[in-house]
Design a protein around this motif. Structure first.
Motif: not given
Length: 420
Positions: A18-30, A181-192
């Motif tokens: 959950v901490e990693t997801i929070a960091d990724i979402l914040t990094a992409v502007g969410l 789904l929208g959140m998951a899409r951004d997480i997948a893009c960041w990881c790629a």
């Protein structure tokens, strides 16, 4: 917006913390504003066990109190003073042992400690439902089924669903992010992009709705500027009842109150895919024609919560002939909603003009989850796809007959935009 960590993981093949997801979402502007532990019952019923009342004596100095000998397993019999009128020898009860923190249905939490009650030592507490947060019921202590052995954790009797609720600040331009789904899409893009562990979106296959010939309904859209697409489907022979536990848990984790299996299914799909849906009791569409139009200034309309409002001439309505059924994209009507007597529904999936929806929502102070999504603009190309997901879910939880074909009016017919 509140999202569920467990629910979000359904859309990801790799399961970050959950901490990693929070960091990724914040990094992409969410921007993540808060992470909170969610449990069906606050505190997770920790420290609560099944007890067996083996002895019961009068308190020497208080007529309304009893002194129990309560077996909590492993040979431990605790002396517990109890004031409940329904306590009796042989009962299986709920015991809070010393050191347990209780989270009552109302009021602040408190810790159970060894104490003296009118001169008699007490080494725990035999609990009522409201004292441990199960409900607001205080009609005596909880009496459990006799099958439970002393010492059994109460979590085994009342299963506890655990999750994390993530609070995310969604900016007005990110309507695409208003879903799991929208959140998951951004997480997948960041990881790629950052060459982290590759992510593949795990999206359920689309449910193909059978083509059953001509639709039972006709559709009339007065102005396609305000309704860019309108799709719908008749679903018959439904049974309105309580939702399954997994569905109630998902909705509760994001702050929604479960209502019934049909309404809960539409809310689940909205949070999962970002597309608001609305279920009409099909018996209320008597003319057979669904009209999307405005009504005269100051027309009276009774909302789902039984409040009478005066409509503005720019409010877009879903009508049966000239009778308003629903404020489009904002709020349902009292007389067209799903009730315990509903046996068939017409399920709407549409795309309305964001500016029109925002004006109506603000004008009538109806800031609903559906309106918030339409304000930020929904995906006009997905209305029928989402209907398929909804039809499949409702079929699973309500034992229904899905009746096709899909009614679909799409004047603009925009091609999906593809970004490489």
């Amino acid at each position: 917006m509140k999202i569920s960590y467990n629910w979000l993981l359904d859309f990801l093949t790799v399961k970050p913390s959950v901490e990693t997801i929070a960091d990724i979402l914040t990094a992409v502007g969410l921007e993540v504003e808060d992470i909170a532990r969610y449990e069906t019952y606050k505190g997770g019923l920790e420290g609560l066990v099944v007890g067996h009342v083996v002895t019961l004596d009068k308190h020497p100095d208080a007529d309304r109190l009893r002194v129990t000998g309560t077996d909590i397993g492993n040979g431990q019999v605790l002396q517990i003073v109890c004031g409940a009128s329904n306590v009796a020898v042989g009962q299986k009860v709920v015991v809070a042992t010393n050191g347990t923190v209780l989270y009552p249905f109302k009021g602040d939490s408190f810790t159970i400690k060894k104490s003296k009650i009118r001169g008699v030592e007490s080494y725990g507490m035999i609990c009522a439902e409201d004292e441990i947060g199960l409900s607001d019921n205080h009609d005596g202590i909880i009496v459990l089924d006799d099958k439970w052995a002393p010492g059994t954790p109460l979590r085994d009797v009342y299963p506890v669903y655990s999750d994390y609720t993530i609070e995310v600040n969604i900016t007005p331009n990110r309507g695409d992010a208003m879903s799991m789904l929208g959140m998951a899409r951004d997480i997948a893009c960041w990881c790629a992009i950052h060459k982290a562990t590759p992510q593949v979106l795990a999206v359920p296959s689309i449910y193909e709705i059978a083509d059953a010939g001509q639709s039972s309904y006709a559709l009339s859209i007065a102005d396609s500027r305000y309704c860019k697409r309108y799709s719908g489907l008749l679903i018959q022979n439904i049974t309105v009842r309580e939702s399954p536990e997994w569905l109630k848990n998902r909705l509760s984790a994001v702050g929604l109150k479960p209502i019934n299996n049909i309404v809960d299914a539409t809310n689940y799909i909205m949070y999962a895919y970002g597309q608001p849906l609305h279920a009409f009791d099909a018996s209320c569409i008597r003319s057979g024609v669904i009209r999307v139009k405005s009504l005269p200034q100051d027309t009276l309309f009774t909302t789902l919560d039984n409040k009478e409002i005066k409509l503005h001439h720019e409010d877009i309505m879903i009508c049966d002939g000239d009778a308003g059924l629903c404020i489009a994209g904002v709020y349902g009507g009292l007389h067209s909603g799903v009730s315990a007597q509903t046996t068939s529904i017409f399920l709407e999936s549409a795309c309305f003009d964001p500016i029109c929806i925002r004006k109506t929502a603000v004008r009538h102070q109806l800031r609903t989850d559906a309106a918030l999504r339409f304000e930020k603009q929904t995906d006009v190309t997905h209305t029928v796809t989402v209907l398929g997901h909804a039809a499949k879910l409702i079929q699973e939880i309500a034992c229904v007959d899905v009746v096709g074909p899909v009614l679909d009016s799409y004047p603009g017919n925009q091609d999906p935009k593809i970004i490489s």
